[in-house]
Write a protein that holds these residues in place. Structure first.
Motif, PDB file in Angstrom:
ATOM      1  N   PRO A  43      -5.880   8.087  -1.326  1.00 25.52           N
ATOM      2  CA  PRO A  43      -5.333   7.108  -1.808  1.00 25.52           C
ATOM      3  C   PRO A  43      -4.191   7.175  -2.028  1.00 25.52           C
ATOM      4  N   GLN A  95       0.316   7.417  -2.412  1.00 16.97           N
ATOM      5  CA  GLN A  95       1.081   6.591  -1.713  1.00 16.97           C
ATOM      6  C   GLN A  95       1.961   7.783  -0.823  1.00 16.97           C
ATOM      7  N   ASN A 119       0.831  -1.081   0.098  1.00 16.05           N
ATOM      8  CA  ASN A 119      -0.003   0.094  -0.550  1.00 16.05           C
ATOM      9  C   ASN A 119       0.464   1.011  -0.096  1.00 16.05           C
ATOM     10  N   PRO A 179      -1.305   2.431  -2.622  1.00 16.20           N
ATOM     11  CA  PRO A 179      -2.791   2.331  -2.408  1.00 16.20           C
ATOM     12  C   PRO A 179      -3.884   1.442  -2.783  1.00 16.20           C
ATOM     13  N   ARG A 180      -4.042   0.296  -1.994  1.00 12.97           N
ATOM     14  CA  ARG A 180      -5.575   0.119  -1.794  1.00 12.97           C
ATOM     15  C   ARG A 180      -5.235  -1.548  -3.170  1.00 12.97           C
TER      16      ARG A 180
END
Length: 333
Positions: free
Chosen positions: A270, A272, A91, A95-96
């Motif tokens: 979201p 980084q 993540n 992200p995600r």
């Protein structure tokens, strides 16, 4: 291409927010504040972080237990913990994607269907979002003046100014929303007949199966207990750092709850690097409000120390977890 553009957009957003947080700061003063920090407080924070992540692994295990094909062999909480830390590690870069990565890791080590595992992650996230919502409501009602001041200065005032400059923006958004709903209705009639769309529907049914695993938990009260303990650990991971700096030692529990809410919102974006930029910006602006009135330099220093230690923790433990996950099957054989 769509995912790449999505990640680039949020990376730029994070850098922009980081620039806004640091642009008017004197780096010499920040360096002086960093030298004042008592870094021995990182030890209890690290201990609380490990306890919180262990509790999170145990909570996820409660959702995974009913889904395991071989019910004679319980889900290993150690395997779940390594998968969880591997997900946090991923993540930081994308992200995600970490949520998918930890599902893949659990599927490999525990022989649980991937789609059902995704459903448990969705269930976990939904519960955490609900907890964050309750915290926001609690903060708004019991710290009304602080929350109202924050919304007025950093949300409503800029929004009002923007709307005055672009008076037709609401009409444009309404028209775009109407067109989107119309196209969505037309698109549904076309897609419902496609074979690949039926496969997606089947995937979503499996995800729903994972979501419904909450109903079949053997120990729902343990799940609730872990959830409360996890959020208590999140609170302590912020609150303990207050005592590391002379400027923030008087913030107290009220400040800890307020920063827990702001920090959780910042990390939910979201971006980084665990909400890089968003976390710094929100925490710095939040601490400038009454009754805290912390100057921008120590406030930004606190945000930097909290965020950086959490990122370093995720990088170090996550890198080890990545090695464990990649070679886990070989070691088990």
């Amino acid at each position: 291409m769509k995912k790449t553009l999505f990640n680039i957009f949020f990376l730029v957003l994070g850098v922009a927010l980081l620039w806004l947080a640091f642009k008017e700061q004197n780096f010499t003063l920040i360096a002086q504040e960093l030298r004042k920090v008592n870094y021995s407080w990182s030890i209890p924070v690290l201990g609380v972080s490990l306890l919180g992540q262990a509790s999170r692994a145990m909570r996820w295990k409660l959702l995974l237990d009913p889904l395991k094909i071989d019910q004679n062999k319980p889900v290993s909480v150690v395997n779940v913990w390594w998968a969880l830390m591997f997900g946090y590690f991923v993540n930081l870069g994308v992200p995600r994607l970490g949520e998918v990565s930890r599902c893949v890791a659990v599927r490999r080590s525990e022989n649980i269907g991937f789609e059902a595992t995704v459903g448990t992650v969705v269930a976990e996230r939904a519960i955490d979002v609900f907890c964050l919502f309750l915290l926001v409501v609690f903060t708004f009602f019991f710290q009304f003046d602080i929350a109202a001041d924050f919304l007025r200065q950093y949300i409503f005032a800029p929004l009002e100014q923007s709307l005055r400059q672009k008076q037709n923006v609401l009409y444009i958004l309404a028209a775009a929303g109407g067109c989107f709903l119309l196209l969505l209705g037309l698109l549904w009639r076309v897609l419902i007949k496609r074979r690949w769309f039926l496969k997606i529907r089947k995937f979503m049914v499996e995800v729903l199966k994972g979501l419904m695993s909450i109903r079949y938990m053997r120990r729902p009260w343990a799940f609730l207990g872990h959830t409360l303990f996890i959020w208590f650990c999140y609170f302590l991971m912020t609150y303990c750092w207050f005592f590391s700096m002379p400027a923030t030692q008087s913030l107290g529990i009220q400040g800890g709850l307020f920063l827990l809410v702001l920090g959780s919102i910042g990390k939910s974006v979201p971006i980084q690097g665990g909400g890089m930029g968003a976390y710094h910006f929100l925490v710095t602006k939040g601490l400038s409000l009454s009754p805290f009135l912390i100057a921008a330099t120590p406030a930004l220093t606190l945000a930097t120390v909290i965020h950086l230690t959490q990122v370093l923790f995720s990088l170090l433990v996550g890198a080890i977890a990545a090695v464990v996950v990649l070679y886990q099957n070989r070691w088990q054989r």
